[in-house]
Motif scaffolding. Sequence first.
Motif, PDB file in Angstrom:
ATOM      1  N   VAL A  57       0.828  -1.201   0.000  1.00 48.95           N
ATOM      2  CA  VAL A  57       0.000   0.000   0.000  1.00 48.95           C
ATOM      3  C   VAL A  57       0.866   1.255   0.000  1.00 48.95           C
ATOM      4  O   VAL A  57       0.395   2.342  -0.310  1.00 48.95           O
ATOM      5  N   TYR A  73      12.434   3.941  -0.437  1.00 49.58           N
ATOM      6  CA  TYR A  73      11.112   4.166  -1.032  1.00 49.58           C
ATOM      7  C   TYR A  73      11.275   5.047  -2.249  1.00 49.58           C
ATOM      8  O   TYR A  73      12.141   5.911  -2.309  1.00 49.58           O
ATOM      9  N   TYR A  75      10.140   7.849  -3.636  1.00 48.50           N
ATOM     10  CA  TYR A  75       9.365   9.061  -3.398  1.00 48.50           C
ATOM     11  C   TYR A  75       9.098   9.832  -4.685  1.00 48.50           C
ATOM     12  O   TYR A  75       8.202  10.677  -4.724  1.00 48.50           O
ATOM     13  N   LYS A  77       7.986   8.622  -7.408  1.00 51.73           N
ATOM     14  CA  LYS A  77       6.871   8.067  -8.191  1.00 51.73           C
ATOM     15  C   LYS A  77       5.552   8.441  -7.546  1.00 51.73           C
ATOM     16  O   LYS A  77       5.368   8.273  -6.350  1.00 51.73           O
ATOM     17  N   ALA A  78       4.601   8.906  -8.346  1.00 51.87           N
ATOM     18  CA  ALA A  78       3.350   9.412  -7.805  1.00 51.87           C
ATOM     19  C   ALA A  78       2.351   8.309  -7.485  1.00 51.87           C
ATOM     20  O   ALA A  78       1.758   8.289  -6.420  1.00 51.87           O
ATOM     21  N   PRO A  81       4.755   3.878  -6.377  1.00 55.81           N
ATOM     22  CA  PRO A  81       6.012   3.790  -5.631  1.00 55.81           C
ATOM     23  C   PRO A  81       6.192   2.411  -5.016  1.00 55.81           C
ATOM     24  O   PRO A  81       5.217   1.766  -4.638  1.00 55.81           O
TER      25      PRO A  81
ATOM     26  N   GLY B  15       4.794  12.820  -7.285  1.00 55.76           N
ATOM     27  CA  GLY B  15       5.209  11.979  -6.166  1.00 55.76           C
ATOM     28  C   GLY B  15       5.416  12.756  -4.875  1.00 55.76           C
ATOM     29  O   GLY B  15       5.500  13.974  -4.849  1.00 55.76           O
ATOM     30  N   LEU B  16       5.495  11.970  -3.775  1.00 55.32           N
ATOM     31  CA  LEU B  16       5.629  12.583  -2.452  1.00 55.32           C
ATOM     32  C   LEU B  16       6.921  13.376  -2.309  1.00 55.32           C
ATOM     33  O   LEU B  16       6.981  14.345  -1.554  1.00 55.32           O
ATOM     34  N   ASP B  86      -0.953  10.483   1.859  1.00 44.48           N
ATOM     35  CA  ASP B  86       0.344  10.057   2.385  1.00 44.48           C
ATOM     36  C   ASP B  86       0.776   8.694   1.867  1.00 44.48           C
ATOM     37  O   ASP B  86       1.939   8.466   1.603  1.00 44.48           O
ATOM     38  N   VAL B  87      -0.181   7.799   1.726  1.00 41.55           N
ATOM     39  CA  VAL B  87       0.140   6.427   1.379  1.00 41.55           C
ATOM     40  C   VAL B  87       0.456   6.335  -0.116  1.00 41.55           C
ATOM     41  O   VAL B  87      -0.040   7.118  -0.918  1.00 41.55           O
ATOM     42  N   GLY B  88       1.309   5.381  -0.500  1.00 46.15           N
ATOM     43  CA  GLY B  88       1.748   5.315  -1.884  1.00 46.15           C
ATOM     44  C   GLY B  88       0.646   4.966  -2.868  1.00 46.15           C
ATOM     45  O   GLY B  88       0.556   5.544  -3.952  1.00 46.15           O
ATOM     46  N   ARG B  89      -0.194   3.967  -2.491  1.00 45.33           N
ATOM     47  CA  ARG B  89      -1.275   3.555  -3.401  1.00 45.33           C
ATOM     48  C   ARG B  89      -2.579   3.550  -2.618  1.00 45.33           C
ATOM     49  O   ARG B  89      -2.968   2.525  -2.059  1.00 45.33           O
ATOM     50  N   ARG B  92      -5.394   0.970  -2.418  1.00 39.16           N
ATOM     51  CA  ARG B  92      -5.140  -0.315  -1.776  1.00 39.16           C
ATOM     52  C   ARG B  92      -5.313  -0.260  -0.264  1.00 39.16           C
ATOM     53  O   ARG B  92      -4.962  -1.207   0.428  1.00 39.16           O
TER      54      ARG B  92
END
Lengths: 273, 170
Positions: A57, A73, A75, A77-78, A81, B15-16, B86-89, B92
């Motif tokens: 996730v 990680y 970071y 990638k939007a 990731p 991206g973050l 905050d979470v990547g995906r 999910r």
Amino acid sequence: MPIPWSTSTSRRRGQPPVFRKIQCNHCLEPACASACFVHALTKTETGAVVYDPSVCVGCRYCMIACPFNIPAYEYHKALTPRIMKCTMCYPRLLEGKLPGCVEACPKEALVFGKRRELVTIAWGRIGSHPGRYIEHVYGEREMGGTSWLTIAPKPSFAALGMDEHLGTTSAPELTSGAPDRRAGRGRRVAGAAGRPVRRHQASGKKVAAAEQQEAVAAAVAKTTADAEAKLTEKLAKAEAEAAKRTAPRSKRPWRPPPRKPRTPRVPQTGEDA
Amino acid sequence: MVAGLVITVMRFTMGLGSVTNLSANNPWGLWISFDLLCGVALAAGGYTTSTACYIFGYKRFHGAVRPAILTAFLGYALVVLALHYDVGRPWRLVYPIFYQQGTTSVLFEVGLCVFIYLTVLFLEFLPAALEWWGRVRPAAQRPGQVDHGADHPRRHPVHPAPKFARRPSI
């Protein structure tokens, strides 16, 4: 991404710098796998701790959990990731090949094999080069044991940036409620087959208990003797290999080169000894 | 507001790393920690007020329950919204509950609690929303709510029904 190698400023003059490869240590009881709430990280039978990007996730809890600060990680990638860490080349291991780094290393600084054998080899190397190595195999017990073992030259592991204060309890055990009985693996008495010996007796519990103790003691003695025999064999092999490597090329005995006599240096103020 | 929109677009396209100073050694920062802190704290108020009123019977808090539930629901909804950033995906986020459960993780328990309590808060908030929408009559106008036996002159006195048998007045 953490730098995958490091150099230490060697305190000994004239010595070359020491390099260390930094990668996932593939702990026996990985903190990252325990912390992951979608079970994206798993410990496999090959010893590798592998990552499944199809369920991750992206919460980054594993990055916090890892006592060695390994997972990185993406970071940049939007929407896709991934957590990045060494996978011990798990697909290659399944094909019976060596991990890429082990195969590539030209100095054979990396060895791949069964963990028990590697521990023996590590101690063998430490023993056959007295004074060169720190007398400790890093990863043998750190954080409950890791599948990646490191031996290092003196003075210390800390000089290489490795944490010496991690302790021997695995991370999941530190945070679990009930003690893990498997943690007492080393202390459990094993029969010749590796399992506790049990006997059922119709007459007299005391006799049964005494016979059981006898059988167990015999089994323990046998396994210890076996282990010792294997160890001496391995050590002999390692010594022979070391002797081969360090055998002098010429028949003449080695003499140190002539040197001018020196007055001993007095350390100046403000200088390290 | 505009800055927020700009940052949202940046986060979901670049991206973050483009909107935060997060790193390998600092994977969780102010956004997720502060937001969860505030959102869950807001929900605590709703939880205690409704418990006091309906489970422990402190009727004097009855007037505070609806606003408290609303605040709590908004708090938890904003927690989930912040998690989406905050979470990547974020799509999910339901995986740990429905797809593959990592039950060894403390975060699994946290996620389960957030999921369940958000559902509970939503259900508690639903009557107010439906009333506003016009689908449900307000509590005072619902039949069987008021004890008619006490008002009507012809009826013989009726013992008031025990508390648990009456319809709850939300």
